[in-house]
Design an enzyme around this catalytic site. Structure first.
Site, PDB file in Angstrom:
ATOM      1  CB  ILE A 176      21.852  20.658  19.530  1.00  0.00           C
ATOM      2  CG1 ILE A 176      23.212  20.329  20.100  1.00  0.00           C
ATOM      3  CG2 ILE A 176      21.839  20.485  18.018  1.00  0.00           C
ATOM      4  CD1 ILE A 176      23.598  18.863  19.951  1.00  0.00           C
ATOM      5  CG  HIS A 197      10.754  18.411  15.716  1.00  0.00           C
ATOM      6  ND1 HIS A 197      10.909  17.379  14.818  1.00  0.00           N
ATOM      7  CD2 HIS A 197      11.426  19.471  15.196  1.00  0.00           C
ATOM      8  CE1 HIS A 197      11.646  17.795  13.808  1.00  0.00           C
ATOM      9  NE2 HIS A 197      11.978  19.069  14.005  1.00  0.00           N
TER      10      HIS A 197
HETATM   11  P1  5GP Z   1      14.048  19.948  11.767  1.00  0.00           P
HETATM   12  O1  5GP Z   1      15.085  20.460  10.811  1.00  0.00           O
HETATM   13  O2  5GP Z   1      13.841  18.462  11.612  1.00  0.00           O
HETATM   14  O3  5GP Z   1      12.766  20.725  11.765  1.00  0.00           O
HETATM   15  O4  5GP Z   1      14.639  20.219  13.207  1.00  0.00           O
HETATM   16  C1  5GP Z   1      15.490  19.363  13.877  1.00  0.00           C
HETATM   17  C2  5GP Z   1      16.176  20.180  14.930  1.00  0.00           C
HETATM   18  O5  5GP Z   1      16.711  19.307  15.887  1.00  0.00           O
HETATM   19  C3  5GP Z   1      17.316  21.048  14.411  1.00  0.00           C
HETATM   20  O6  5GP Z   1      17.035  22.415  14.699  1.00  0.00           O
HETATM   21  C4  5GP Z   1      18.548  20.524  15.164  1.00  0.00           C
HETATM   22  O7  5GP Z   1      19.422  21.561  15.539  1.00  0.00           O
HETATM   23  C5  5GP Z   1      17.932  19.833  16.361  1.00  0.00           C
HETATM   24  N1  5GP Z   1      18.676  18.687  16.854  1.00  0.00           N
HETATM   25  C6  5GP Z   1      19.144  17.643  16.121  1.00  0.00           C
HETATM   26  N2  5GP Z   1      19.764  16.750  16.912  1.00  0.00           N
HETATM   27  C7  5GP Z   1      19.671  17.232  18.184  1.00  0.00           C
HETATM   28  C8  5GP Z   1      20.129  16.740  19.454  1.00  0.00           C
HETATM   29  O8  5GP Z   1      20.735  15.672  19.572  1.00  0.00           O
HETATM   30  N3  5GP Z   1      19.853  17.510  20.529  1.00  0.00           N
HETATM   31  C9  5GP Z   1      19.162  18.692  20.442  1.00  0.00           C
HETATM   32  N4  5GP Z   1      18.938  19.351  21.587  1.00  0.00           N
HETATM   33  N5  5GP Z   1      18.721  19.181  19.270  1.00  0.00           N
HETATM   34  C10 5GP Z   1      18.974  18.457  18.149  1.00  0.00           C
END
Ligand code: 5GP
Length: 108
Positions: free
Chosen positions: A32, A100
């Site tokens: 997103i 992820h």
């Molecule tokens: P992390 O910081 O946990 O490695 O990555 C989480 C990622 O998920 C972030 O890059 C954030 O932008 C993305 N993200 C969080 N919520 C959503 C959502 O509801 N939809 C999408 N498509 N991406 C999300």
């Protein structure tokens, strides 16, 4: 066992996304808040693993499948080269505790 997160809701369909990949065990969709021209998240359907360390210990074949999906996405949406990022732990920037992979590609 990981708690359900926003990605659990995306996997279950409660939060709709455009799925670029949807296999028996993995989905992929665009981040997103993209940090690169191509920024796609590869997410296992199971909520069992909060991070890549847990996944590697518990189901290395699923981790290998995520890497394969990343390669396929980079070929389809960029030139085939890609950066694969797993943030592991809050102090490393992880915000969603459902394992992820970030696939970053396209003019890095
Ligand atoms: P992390 O910081 O946990 O490695 O990555 C989480 C990622 O998920 C972030 O890059 C954030 O932008 C993305 N993200 C969080 N919520 C959503 C959502 O509801 N939809 C999408 N498509 N991406 C999300």
């Amino acid at each position: 066992m990981a708690e359900e997160t926003v990605f659990g809701k995306i996997v279950s369909g409660e939060i709709p996304v455009e799925k670029l990949v949807d296999t028996d065990r993995v989905i992929a969709f665009r981040d997103i808040a993209p940090q690169a021209p191509v920024h796609i998240l590869v997410v296992p359907k199971t909520i069992a693993y909060a991070n890549v360390t847990e996944l590697a210990a518990g189901d290395p074949a699923l981790l290998a499948e995520m890497v394969k999906v990343a390669q396929e996405l980079a070929k389809e949406y960029a030139d085939g080269d890609f950066r694969l990022v797993f943030n592991n732990g809050a102090n490393a920037g992880q915000t969603v505790f459902h394992v992820h992979a970030h696939v970053l590609a396209g003019g890095l």
